[in-house]
Design a protein around this motif. Structure first.
Motif, PDB file in Angstrom:
ATOM      1  N   PHE A   1      52.510  34.826  30.842  1.00 32.70           N
ATOM      2  CA  PHE A   1      53.871  34.282  30.853  1.00 32.70           C
ATOM      3  C   PHE A   1      54.213  33.492  29.593  1.00 32.70           C
ATOM      4  CE2 PHE A   1      53.078  35.008  35.377  1.00 32.70           C
ATOM      5  CZ  PHE A   1      54.259  35.636  35.752  1.00 32.70           C
ATOM      6  N   VAL A   2      53.228  32.782  29.049  1.00 38.31           N
ATOM      7  CA  VAL A   2      53.487  31.936  27.881  1.00 38.31           C
ATOM      8  C   VAL A   2      53.258  32.695  26.575  1.00 38.31           C
ATOM      9  CG1 VAL A   2      52.865  29.777  26.718  1.00 38.31           C
ATOM     10  CG2 VAL A   2      52.861  29.889  29.197  1.00 38.31           C
ATOM     11  N   GLY A   3      52.310  33.627  26.580  1.00 38.71           N
ATOM     12  CA  GLY A   3      51.994  34.356  25.357  1.00 38.71           C
ATOM     13  C   GLY A   3      52.536  35.767  25.327  1.00 38.71           C
ATOM     14  N   MET A   4      52.137  36.592  26.295  1.00 48.02           N
ATOM     15  CA  MET A   4      52.495  38.003  26.263  1.00 48.02           C
ATOM     16  C   MET A   4      53.979  38.251  26.505  1.00 48.02           C
ATOM     17  SD  MET A   4      51.211  40.876  25.546  1.00 48.02           S
ATOM     18  CE  MET A   4      49.453  40.453  25.610  1.00 48.02           C
ATOM     19  N   ALA A   5      54.588  37.512  27.452  1.00 46.97           N
ATOM     20  CA  ALA A   5      56.006  37.724  27.771  1.00 46.97           C
ATOM     21  C   ALA A   5      56.918  37.504  26.555  1.00 46.97           C
ATOM     22  CB  ALA A   5      56.429  36.833  28.938  1.00 46.97           C
ATOM     23  N   PRO A   6      56.787  36.369  25.816  1.00 48.00           N
ATOM     24  CA  PRO A   6      57.627  36.203  24.616  1.00 48.00           C
ATOM     25  C   PRO A   6      57.358  37.283  23.562  1.00 48.00           C
ATOM     26  CG  PRO A   6      56.690  34.104  25.264  1.00 48.00           C
ATOM     27  CD  PRO A   6      56.005  35.149  26.088  1.00 48.00           C
ATOM     28  N   PHE A   7      56.088  37.695  23.450  1.00 46.61           N
ATOM     29  CA  PHE A   7      55.748  38.725  22.466  1.00 46.61           C
ATOM     30  C   PHE A   7      56.410  40.055  22.823  1.00 46.61           C
ATOM     31  CE2 PHE A   7      52.827  42.160  21.087  1.00 46.61           C
ATOM     32  CZ  PHE A   7      52.996  42.019  19.718  1.00 46.61           C
ATOM     33  N   LEU A   8      56.312  40.473  24.080  1.00 41.55           N
ATOM     34  CA  LEU A   8      56.920  41.735  24.515  1.00 41.55           C
ATOM     35  C   LEU A   8      58.441  41.664  24.417  1.00 41.55           C
ATOM     36  CD1 LEU A   8      54.716  42.659  27.619  1.00 41.55           C
ATOM     37  CD2 LEU A   8      54.620  43.623  25.302  1.00 41.55           C
ATOM     38  N   PHE A   9      59.002  40.490  24.741  1.00 33.80           N
ATOM     39  CA  PHE A   9      60.451  40.305  24.607  1.00 33.80           C
ATOM     40  C   PHE A   9      60.878  40.440  23.143  1.00 33.80           C
ATOM     41  CE2 PHE A   9      64.171  37.587  23.917  1.00 33.80           C
ATOM     42  CZ  PHE A   9      65.043  38.109  24.856  1.00 33.80           C
ATOM     43  N   THR A  10      60.069  39.891  22.253  1.00 31.11           N
ATOM     44  CA  THR A  10      60.355  39.989  20.819  1.00 31.11           C
ATOM     45  C   THR A  10      60.285  41.438  20.351  1.00 31.11           C
ATOM     46  OG1 THR A  10      59.462  37.774  20.432  1.00 31.11           O
ATOM     47  CG2 THR A  10      59.641  39.223  18.528  1.00 31.11           C
ATOM     48  N   ILE A  11      59.242  42.164  20.782  1.00 30.97           N
ATOM     49  CA  ILE A  11      59.101  43.570  20.404  1.00 30.97           C
ATOM     50  C   ILE A  11      60.277  44.386  20.929  1.00 30.97           C
ATOM     51  CG2 ILE A  11      57.695  45.649  20.712  1.00 30.97           C
ATOM     52  CD1 ILE A  11      56.532  43.583  18.771  1.00 30.97           C
ATOM     53  N   LEU A  12      60.671  44.147  22.188  1.00 30.60           N
ATOM     54  CA  LEU A  12      61.804  44.862  22.770  1.00 30.60           C
ATOM     55  C   LEU A  12      63.090  44.571  21.999  1.00 30.60           C
ATOM     56  CD1 LEU A  12      62.806  46.663  25.111  1.00 30.60           C
ATOM     57  CD2 LEU A  12      63.212  44.576  26.425  1.00 30.60           C
ATOM     58  N   SER A  13      63.272  43.311  21.616  1.00 29.31           N
ATOM     59  CA  SER A  13      64.463  42.940  20.838  1.00 29.31           C
ATOM     60  C   SER A  13      64.501  43.691  19.517  1.00 29.31           C
ATOM     61  CB  SER A  13      64.476  41.429  20.586  1.00 29.31           C
ATOM     62  OG  SER A  13      64.535  40.703  21.784  1.00 29.31           O
ATOM     63  N   TYR A  14      63.338  43.810  18.862  1.00 28.73           N
ATOM     64  CA  TYR A  14      63.302  44.475  17.565  1.00 28.73           C
ATOM     65  C   TYR A  14      63.420  45.989  17.679  1.00 28.73           C
ATOM     66  CZ  TYR A  14      62.727  40.487  14.537  1.00 28.73           C
ATOM     67  OH  TYR A  14      62.976  39.352  13.818  1.00 28.73           O
ATOM     68  N   ILE A  15      63.102  46.539  18.831  1.00 27.61           N
ATOM     69  CA  ILE A  15      63.358  47.968  19.046  1.00 27.61           C
ATOM     70  C   ILE A  15      64.864  48.223  19.037  1.00 27.61           C
ATOM     71  CG2 ILE A  15      63.227  49.843  20.745  1.00 27.61           C
ATOM     72  CD1 ILE A  15      60.490  48.758  21.558  1.00 27.61           C
ATOM     73  N   PHE A  16      65.619  47.370  19.751  1.00 28.42           N
ATOM     74  CA  PHE A  16      67.081  47.491  19.754  1.00 28.42           C
ATOM     75  C   PHE A  16      67.657  47.189  18.373  1.00 28.42           C
ATOM     76  CE2 PHE A  16      66.469  46.718  24.380  1.00 28.42           C
ATOM     77  CZ  PHE A  16      67.138  47.836  24.859  1.00 28.42           C
ATOM     78  N   ILE A  17      67.074  46.192  17.698  1.00 32.58           N
ATOM     79  CA  ILE A  17      67.544  45.839  16.356  1.00 32.58           C
ATOM     80  C   ILE A  17      67.340  46.997  15.389  1.00 32.58           C
ATOM     81  CG2 ILE A  17      67.055  44.378  14.354  1.00 32.58           C
ATOM     82  CD1 ILE A  17      66.443  42.096  16.337  1.00 32.58           C
ATOM     83  N   LEU A  18      66.158  47.602  15.416  1.00 32.96           N
ATOM     84  CA  LEU A  18      65.870  48.731  14.533  1.00 32.96           C
ATOM     85  C   LEU A  18      66.797  49.897  14.819  1.00 32.96           C
ATOM     86  CD1 LEU A  18      64.046  49.951  12.346  1.00 32.96           C
ATOM     87  CD2 LEU A  18      62.485  50.690  14.163  1.00 32.96           C
ATOM     88  N   SER A  19      67.054  50.139  16.099  1.00 30.69           N
ATOM     89  CA  SER A  19      67.963  51.221  16.468  1.00 30.69           C
ATOM     90  C   SER A  19      69.361  50.982  15.914  1.00 30.69           C
ATOM     91  CB  SER A  19      68.020  51.340  17.998  1.00 30.69           C
ATOM     92  OG  SER A  19      68.954  52.324  18.394  1.00 30.69           O
ATOM     93  N   SER A  20      69.822  49.735  15.955  1.00 30.20           N
ATOM     94  CA  SER A  20      71.154  49.404  15.426  1.00 30.20           C
ATOM     95  C   SER A  20      71.193  49.498  13.909  1.00 30.20           C
ATOM     96  CB  SER A  20      71.555  47.997  15.872  1.00 30.20           C
ATOM     97  OG  SER A  20      71.673  47.915  17.269  1.00 30.20           O
TER      98      SER A  20
END
Length: 318
Positions: A205-224
């Motif tokens: 919750f403290v480590g992996m969740a923010p990391f996966l959220f960041t990766i997901l955000s950058y997938i959308f960012i890269l797509s845009s």
């Protein structure tokens, strides 16, 4: 006597630098230099953001919090290391150890959450530019920033409460360079299953969740970004994300090695290097990454230096 009866020890001995001959003599100046660069570099970033009107945006608001966190993380560990080098005695009292662990877990947990918030800010800026001012208004930015601090401190309260129940039965040699959850549970002589379970849950919750959220955000960012037809527009979008993405990779990469490496197969020297990279080197790199790769930060620094030069020249002429 209450502390002695509860833990079996009143101080701990760090063994992290025991494999380095004359470590007190050779490492004091490098660690002092790293600490000074960390504090001055992050303080420079924080001051520039407060002084320059061009840096009054959500991205730099969160960056100012990141700079404060990097100073805090470094200040929790490095000064004690420097004092031990000076006195040539790698020890820390039980109460100091518990306090060091609490604040270290607090600040590192806060930074992980803050990096996730910064990823969302970049997502809103690039993927939702027309709604950016509404999505990232001043009130929401302040709420998100201070929520990450509360999140980090609450997480540390749980681990500190569990660690305070550990018994060490006279075992006081920590195979580490500062007090942290894994090395303390490793030398405990009572059942640590609850501590280990809490650490695993926190890593999710403290480590992996923010990391996966960041990766997901950058997938959308890269797509845009890939949908942008202008080469200049693509380059500008990439430049606004490059510094943050670099910090994310360095921080979470070192955190993964520090907290999720196998319990066997690593030498003490390797453990020391990983811990140094995670809590000492990384806070120093962040201001360098943002200042060297960010044109707005470099421009603000030039303006401040130029204004100070004019003030100095004016006073000199008088």
């Amino acid at each position: 006597m209450g502390v002695r009866n509860q833990t079996g020890v009143v101080e701990f001995v760090f063994l992290g630098f025991s494999g380095i001959p004359n470590s007190h003599f050779y490492l004091f100046l490098p660690f002092l230099a790293i600490y000074l660069v960390t504090v001055l570099g992050n303080l420079m970033i924080f001051t520039l953001i407060q002084l320059d009107s061009s840096l009054q945006s959500p991205m730099y608001y969160f960056l100012s919090h990141l700079s404060c966190l990097d100073i805090c993380i470094s200040s929790v560990t490095v000064p004690k290391i420097l004092v031990n080098f000076l006195y040539q005695r790698e020890t820390i009292t039980y109460n100091q150890c518990m306090a060091q662990m609490y604040f270290l877990v607090s600040f590192t947990g806060t930074e992980a959450a803050l990096l996730g918030v910064m990823a969302y800010d970049r997502y809103a800026a690039i993927c939702k530019p027309l709604h950016y001012s509404r999505l990232m208004n001043t009130k929401l930015c302040a709420t998100l920033a201070f929520s990450t601090w509360i999140w980090g401190f609450l997480n540390a309260v749980i681990h500190s409460a569990l660690s305070s129940r550990l018994h060490f039965c006279g075992l006081n040699q920590i195979h580490h360079i500062f007090c942290d959850i894994p090395p303390l549970t490793k030398i405990s002589c009572n059942d640590v299953h609850i501590n280990q379970l809490a650490a695993r849950i926190a890593s999710i919750f403290v480590g992996m969740a923010p990391f996966l959220f960041t990766i997901l955000s950058y997938i959308f960012i890269l797509s845009s970004i890939l949908k942008i037809h202008s080469t200049t527009g693509k380059r500008k979008a990439f430049s606004t994300c490059a510094s943050h993405l670099t910090v994310v990779i360095i921080y979470f990469g070192n955190a993964l090695l520090n907290y999720n490496r196998p319990s066997a197969g690593y030498s003490l020297e390797t453990d020391t290097l990983i811990s140094t990279m995670y809590c000492i080197i990384t806070p120093m790199l962040n201001p360098l990454i943002y200042s060297l790769r960010n044109k707005e930060v470099k421009g603000a620094l030039k303006k401040v230096l130029e204004s100070q030069r004019k003030v100095y020249m004016g006073s000199y002429k008088q």
